[in-house]
Design a protein around this motif. Structure first.
Motif, mmCIF file in Angstrom:
data_model
loop_
_atom_site.group_PDB
_atom_site.id
_atom_site.type_symbol
_atom_site.label_atom_id
_atom_site.label_comp_id
_atom_site.label_asym_id
_atom_site.label_seq_id
_atom_site.Cartn_x
_atom_site.Cartn_y
_atom_site.Cartn_z
ATOM 1 N N ALA A 1 29.899 62.821 44.455
ATOM 2 C CA ALA A 1 30.877 63.732 45.039
ATOM 3 C C ALA A 1 31.843 62.910 45.873
ATOM 4 C CB ALA A 1 30.180 64.769 45.905
ATOM 5 N N SER A 2 33.117 63.295 45.899
ATOM 6 C CA SER A 2 34.109 62.474 46.593
ATOM 7 C C SER A 2 35.007 63.312 47.484
ATOM 8 C CB SER A 2 34.975 61.710 45.581
ATOM 9 O OG SER A 2 35.882 62.589 44.933
ATOM 10 N N TRP A 3 35.567 62.643 48.488
ATOM 11 C CA TRP A 3 36.532 63.239 49.405
ATOM 12 C C TRP A 3 37.671 62.261 49.609
ATOM 13 C CZ3 TRP A 3 31.346 63.471 49.626
ATOM 14 C CH2 TRP A 3 30.747 64.746 49.698
ATOM 15 N N ARG A 4 38.895 62.794 49.647
ATOM 16 C CA ARG A 4 40.084 61.968 49.835
ATOM 17 C C ARG A 4 40.938 62.566 50.939
ATOM 18 N NH1 ARG A 4 38.986 62.417 44.325
ATOM 19 N NH2 ARG A 4 39.142 60.510 43.079
ATOM 20 N N PHE A 5 41.503 61.706 51.776
ATOM 21 C CA PHE A 5 42.430 62.178 52.805
ATOM 22 C C PHE A 5 43.300 61.020 53.253
ATOM 23 C CE2 PHE A 5 38.710 60.668 55.061
ATOM 24 C CZ PHE A 5 39.186 60.083 56.224
ATOM 25 N N ASP B 1 37.805 61.564 62.118
ATOM 26 C CA ASP B 1 38.377 62.597 62.988
ATOM 27 C C ASP B 1 39.582 63.273 62.348
ATOM 28 O OD1 ASP B 1 36.490 62.144 64.963
ATOM 29 O OD2 ASP B 1 37.778 60.789 66.123
ATOM 30 N N GLN B 2 40.227 62.580 61.394
ATOM 31 C CA GLN B 2 41.402 63.144 60.722
ATOM 32 C C GLN B 2 41.067 63.675 59.324
ATOM 33 O OE1 GLN B 2 45.107 60.950 60.979
ATOM 34 N NE2 GLN B 2 44.382 59.752 62.736
ATOM 35 N N ALA B 3 39.786 63.874 59.055
ATOM 36 C CA ALA B 3 39.358 64.241 57.700
ATOM 37 C C ALA B 3 39.000 65.711 57.559
ATOM 38 C CB ALA B 3 38.169 63.377 57.291
ATOM 39 N N THR B 4 39.449 66.546 58.479
ATOM 40 C CA THR B 4 39.053 67.959 58.422
ATOM 41 C C THR B 4 39.614 68.678 57.195
ATOM 42 O OG1 THR B 4 40.935 68.477 59.859
ATOM 43 C CG2 THR B 4 38.791 68.168 60.918
ATOM 44 N N GLU B 5 40.715 68.179 56.637
ATOM 45 C CA GLU B 5 41.325 68.811 55.457
ATOM 46 C C GLU B 5 41.163 67.937 54.214
ATOM 47 O OE1 GLU B 5 42.510 71.864 55.573
ATOM 48 O OE2 GLU B 5 42.088 71.965 57.728
ATOM 49 N N ALA B 6 40.100 67.146 54.160
ATOM 50 C CA ALA B 6 39.902 66.240 53.031
ATOM 51 C C ALA B 6 39.792 67.010 51.718
ATOM 52 C CB ALA B 6 38.653 65.386 53.253
ATOM 53 N N TYR B 7 40.347 66.410 50.672
ATOM 54 C CA TYR B 7 40.291 67.004 49.333
ATOM 55 C C TYR B 7 38.976 66.614 48.676
ATOM 56 C CZ TYR B 7 41.246 67.525 44.342
ATOM 57 O OH TYR B 7 41.164 67.844 43.011
ATOM 58 N N PHE B 8 38.207 67.615 48.246
ATOM 59 C CA PHE B 8 36.909 67.389 47.616
ATOM 60 C C PHE B 8 37.030 67.439 46.100
ATOM 61 C CE2 PHE B 8 33.305 69.324 45.412
ATOM 62 C CZ PHE B 8 32.312 68.395 45.688
ATOM 63 N N ALA B 9 36.288 66.550 45.426
ATOM 64 C CA ALA B 9 36.210 66.619 43.963
ATOM 65 C C ALA B 9 34.929 65.945 43.494
ATOM 66 C CB ALA B 9 37.405 65.938 43.313
ATOM 67 N N PRO B 10 34.184 66.582 42.597
ATOM 68 C CA PRO B 10 33.092 65.862 41.929
ATOM 69 C C PRO B 10 33.695 64.822 40.994
ATOM 70 C CG PRO B 10 33.425 68.010 40.925
ATOM 71 C CD PRO B 10 34.352 67.947 42.089
ATOM 72 N N ILE B 11 33.057 63.666 40.867
ATOM 73 C CA ILE B 11 33.556 62.630 39.968
ATOM 74 C C ILE B 11 33.067 62.945 38.557
ATOM 75 C CG2 ILE B 11 33.592 60.179 39.443
ATOM 76 C CD1 ILE B 11 35.016 60.976 42.024
ATOM 77 N N GLU B 12 34.031 63.057 37.648
ATOM 78 C CA GLU B 12 33.717 63.433 36.276
ATOM 79 C C GLU B 12 34.284 62.413 35.297
ATOM 80 O OE1 GLU B 12 33.586 68.197 36.148
ATOM 81 O OE2 GLU B 12 35.511 67.371 36.807
ATOM 82 N N GLU B 13 33.645 62.336 34.160
ATOM 83 C CA GLU B 13 34.057 61.420 33.095
ATOM 84 C C GLU B 13 34.329 62.219 31.829
ATOM 85 O OE1 GLU B 13 32.256 57.240 32.157
ATOM 86 O OE2 GLU B 13 31.148 58.705 30.955
#
Length: 366
Positions: free
Chosen positions: A176-180, A246-258
């Motif tokens: 599972a991944s998060w990006r911000f 501290d700045q990751a409250t709105e991080a974009y979540f995505a499962p890693i898929e192939e």
């Protein structure tokens, strides 16, 4: 070429890159995009040298890299901040060019400006597709169209792949991944990954104190991971991770898929980018492969040959390369999931050799 009526489904990086590559060869495609507006993405991209080379071949290298930050080194640390490896990217990509980091929205805007003459219908998706000598398309607004070629550039959950080939669905790879994006970190100037046990935290400088952050962790239950406070999994990581979180409250979540599609074409329908071959981001080759797909497909379509032959040639030129990338992502995952002591020793002793092996074939033109 006997394909002047081209429909590109999807106006992301792959779709707009193809529209641009076709424009360079005198073909104006029609593009449809299911999103209702041009929502800017707040995340970033690290573009290895083969991706930057592709941007230059599309004629938008200077425009895109004007908004990018050069990346000269990749540092690998353990989760406590101890250095495992320091990779000089000039040695990895010698003769190809530089690597950069860029806001995804800035890259997308460069592609949009380069395809200003291309008609794009927002808020429009494909609801039905009849494959044949001239594919018949039904759109979500009730309109229809007949085309010489339909291109699925609509991502890992491609509608075109499902309609033309019956699937398959994307495969979850166990992460599972998060990006911000964080601001105010002028001391972060490169690409640095911290490796914990079953989790990683990546920082990439976008310039002027802005940092693209990517975090992932191994889990068999991405739904639960999405519902919980994921930041707790990185609480023990060294600075600057706690401040970044501290700045990751709105991080974009995505499962890693192939995506390993058994076929990329069906008569006069073809897939490009993630619709054909999505992979883990650990090689940072998603955008690169999409850009290269666009260049190769446009080249094959404008050669003096039938469309079906052009599509077969496109697959032949691209399949081994993207398979290589997917295989390397699997090897990287196996390395980072070694027992901690063995993983750290492996990277201290052999990281540069591993990187050279990973990216070696990608130095060649696609």
């Amino acid at each position: 070429m006997n394909a002047s009526r081209v429909l590109v489904v999807g106006a992301g990086i792959a779709g707009l890159a193809l529209a641009r590559a076709l424009c360079q060869r005198g073909i104006i495609a029609e593009v449809v995009e299911r999103a209702t507006d041009w929502q800017p993405s707040g995340t970033g991209l690290y573009l290895p040298a083969n991706a930057v080379r592709a941007l230059h071949e599309l004629g938008i290298g200077p425009a895109a890299t004007a908004h990018a930050n050069p990346i000269g080194r990749q540092r690998l640390l353990n989760h406590r901040g101890r250095l495992l490896a320091n990779i000089d990217l000039d040695r990895i990509w010698d003769g190809v060019g530089g690597c950069v980091a860029i806001q995804r929205a800035a890259l997308h805007e460069s592609l949009r400006q380069a395809t200003a003459e291309v008609p794009v219908r927002l808020g429009t998706s494909v609801t039905d597709l009849e494959i044949g000598g001239a594919p018949q398309v039904t759109f979500s607004d009730g309109s229809t169209g007949s085309y010489d070629l339909v291109v699925g550039a609509d991502g890992v959950h491609s509608t075109i792949r499902n309609l033309a080939l019956g699937g398959p669905p994307a495969t979850y790879v166990g992460q599972a991944s998060w990006r911000f994006v964080a601001d105010g970190f002028s001391d972060i100037t490169d690409w640095t990954v911290m490796l914990g046990r079953g989790r990683t935290f990546l920082t990439v400088s976008l310039g002027q104190g802005v940092v693209y952050c990517y975090a992932d962790l191994n889990t068999n239950d991405p739904a639960t991971a999405a519902s919980e406070d994921w930041r707790r999994a990185f609480a023990g990581f060294a600075a600057p991770v706690p401040l970044l979180l501290d700045q990751a409250t709105e991080a974009y979540f995505a499962p890693i898929e192939e995506m390993v599609a058994p076929a990329w074409t069906a008569r006069r329908v073809v897939l490009i980018g993630d619709a054909a071959h999505a992979s883990s981001p650990n090689m940072a080759q998603g955008a690169a492969m999409a850009l290269e797909d666009a260049l190769v497909l446009a080249e094959m379509l404008t050669a003096d040959q039938p469309v079906e032959q052009a599509l077969a040639g496109y697959v032949q030129r691209r399949e081994a390369r993207v398979t290589w990338v997917q295989e390397q992502t699997h090897r990287r995952d196996r390395t980072r999931n070694l027992p901690t002591t063995l993983r750290n020793l492996t990277l201290r002793l052999a990281a540069e050799r591993i990187f050279r092996s990973n990216y070696g074939p990608l130095r060649d033109l696609p």
